[in-house]
Design a protein around this motif. Structure first.
Motif, mmCIF file in Angstrom:
data_model
loop_
_atom_site.group_PDB
_atom_site.id
_atom_site.type_symbol
_atom_site.label_atom_id
_atom_site.label_comp_id
_atom_site.label_asym_id
_atom_site.label_seq_id
_atom_site.Cartn_x
_atom_site.Cartn_y
_atom_site.Cartn_z
ATOM 1 N N LEU A 101 14.644 -20.850 -15.121
ATOM 2 C CA LEU A 101 14.608 -20.521 -16.548
ATOM 3 C C LEU A 101 13.661 -19.358 -16.826
ATOM 4 C CD1 LEU A 101 14.661 -24.047 -18.246
ATOM 5 C CD2 LEU A 101 16.446 -22.296 -18.319
ATOM 6 N N VAL A 102 12.493 -19.367 -16.203
ATOM 7 C CA VAL A 102 11.532 -18.284 -16.433
ATOM 8 C C VAL A 102 12.132 -16.947 -16.005
ATOM 9 C CG1 VAL A 102 9.311 -17.335 -15.721
ATOM 10 C CG2 VAL A 102 9.497 -19.764 -16.300
ATOM 11 N N LEU A 103 12.868 -16.936 -14.906
ATOM 12 C CA LEU A 103 13.440 -15.691 -14.410
ATOM 13 C C LEU A 103 14.667 -15.251 -15.203
ATOM 14 C CD1 LEU A 103 13.075 -16.272 -10.557
ATOM 15 C CD2 LEU A 103 11.952 -14.473 -11.890
ATOM 16 N N VAL A 104 15.628 -16.152 -15.417
ATOM 17 C CA VAL A 104 16.896 -15.711 -16.011
ATOM 18 C C VAL A 104 16.792 -15.490 -17.512
ATOM 19 C CG1 VAL A 104 18.228 -16.870 -14.210
ATOM 20 C CG2 VAL A 104 17.867 -18.010 -16.416
ATOM 21 N N THR A 105 15.810 -16.124 -18.174
ATOM 22 C CA THR A 105 15.682 -15.856 -19.605
ATOM 23 C C THR A 105 15.196 -14.434 -19.863
ATOM 24 O OG1 THR A 105 13.483 -16.899 -19.570
ATOM 25 C CG2 THR A 105 15.352 -18.244 -20.349
ATOM 26 N N HIS A 106 14.581 -13.808 -18.872
ATOM 27 C CA HIS A 106 14.170 -12.408 -19.051
ATOM 28 C C HIS A 106 15.392 -11.508 -19.276
ATOM 29 C CE1 HIS A 106 11.515 -8.811 -17.956
ATOM 30 N NE2 HIS A 106 12.743 -8.322 -18.079
ATOM 31 N N PRO A 107 16.362 -11.458 -18.348
ATOM 32 C CA PRO A 107 17.522 -10.603 -18.618
ATOM 33 C C PRO A 107 18.379 -11.095 -19.764
ATOM 34 C CG PRO A 107 17.872 -11.875 -16.620
ATOM 35 C CD PRO A 107 16.437 -12.059 -17.000
#
Length: 359
Positions: free
Chosen positions: A100-106
């Motif tokens: 979640l932390v990674l994919v919510t960025h893009p």
């Protein structure tokens, strides 16, 4: 979105999901992990068109980031079992948090107008949902307050609840931005239908720092475009002007790969202007009326009058003006509440683009 907002979102997510185990460190870890996709800004390209169109590429791919979350969570679990037998981690929760932390960025980036290649390496047009401006205090400040509260008070139950509330609010705000964009597009389409004007595409983008007033673009089948301004409080048709994209000049760039890539990246929301001996290509999606963020010189006329493609360079007249012109923004923000007097759209086109801007 801006890097600070991305870090706040990552901190809030990791704090809410792993704060019980990691304590205040969860905020720091989440903020750091959330900035990983933007490490591509350190890659240097030979020209500004490549710099623009390769940004938010492979580092923003949902496929790449899912693989990274899987690898990272597996590594952390292995190290934790070796160094801290009573660590309290559970792999599914760890994996979910990192993912979640990674994919919510893009995904958050895709809610802006720039363009995000969520499905890289697939060659689909970058996602550009245009629900919020790249910097939006209404989205960012609740996250900031919740993260600050957690940093001061620790990651107890109350802090994690406040982080959850901020995350829910921010998500709902993005939904509201999508609804505002669609409403602005529908207002312009209705106004154009009333005038008997046919358009092939419509795209609304939020103005600087607000989702209450929108710049709405529409393409006509004959190569013109319409630029309008619409507020969420409007009761009358938006003010608008019809301009030429000068698409006949695009032939000067036939076969130029960087031009084709720019067309793909922007979904062909481009305008062409011959200014002296330069061919300037403008991305119409970003900026304010007439005052566009991305303009590139992509061809030049030689002494024999022949046009030659050149290595793209940023086109900026040396007049000291800013992309965020204070006088223009003041009138735009006033436009949220009143449509009178109407915005001087034609004057802005001439002021920022020169005489060819009003054509």
């Amino acid at each position: 979105m801006d890097s600070i907002t991305q870090a706040l979102l990552g901190a809030a997510l990791q704090g809410a999901l792993l704060g019980r185990v990691q304590g205040r460190r969860a905020l720091l870890y989440g903020a750091a992990l959330a900035t990983v996709p933007d490490l591509d800004v350190f890659i240097r390209y030979a020209d500004p068109v490549s710099q623009m169109t390769f940004h938010r590429g492979f580092t923003h791919s949902l496929f790449v980031l899912t693989a990274l979350a899987l690898a990272l969570s597996t590594l952390v679990m292995a190290v934790a079992r070796w160094r801290w037998p009573d660590h309290g981690y559970r792999w599914p929760r760890l994996m979910l948090t990192f993912w979640l932390v990674l994919v919510t960025h893009p995904l958050l980036d895709a809610f802006t107008v720039y363009g995000t290649q969520l499905l890289w390496p697939l060659g689909v047009t970058p996602q550009s949902w245009a629900a919020v401006f790249i910097v939006d205090p209404v989205y960012s400040v609740p996250l900031l307050l919740a993260v600050a509260y957690a940093a001061v008070r620790g990651l107890g139950l109350r802090s994690r609840q406040w982080l959850g509330v901020a995350l829910v609010f921010s998500t709902l705000y993005l939904g509201g931005g999508l609804a505002g964009r669609m409403a602005a597009e529908q207002r312009l389409q209705a106004a154009l239908e009333a005038q008997g004007v046919t358009v092939s595409e419509v795209k609304a983008v939020p103005m600087a720092f607000t989702s209450l007033v929108w710049r709405v673009l529409a393409k006509t089948p004959d190569g013109d475009y319409i630029e309008a301004v619409s507020s969420v409080l409007d009761r009358d048709a938006p003010e608008m002007q019809r301009l030429s994209r000068h698409i006949e000049d695009a032939r000067l760039l036939d076969g130029v790969m960087l031009h084709e890539r720019l067309r793909w990246f922007t979904d062909d929301w481009l305008r062409y202007d011959i200014i002296g001996d330069a061919l300037v290509v403008t991305d119409l999606r970003m900026g304010t009326p007439g005052n566009y963020n991305f303009r590139f010189q992509m061809a030049r006329r030689d002494a024999q009058g022949q046009w030659q493609a050149v290595t793209p360079s940023r086109w900026r007249e040396d007049d000291g003006r800013s992309m965020f012109d204070r006088e223009q923004l003041t009138l735009i923000w006033r436009r949220i509440f009143t449509a009178q007097p109407p915005l001087p759209l034609a004057t802005w086109q001439t002021r920022f683009l020169g005489p060819q801007g009003a054509q």
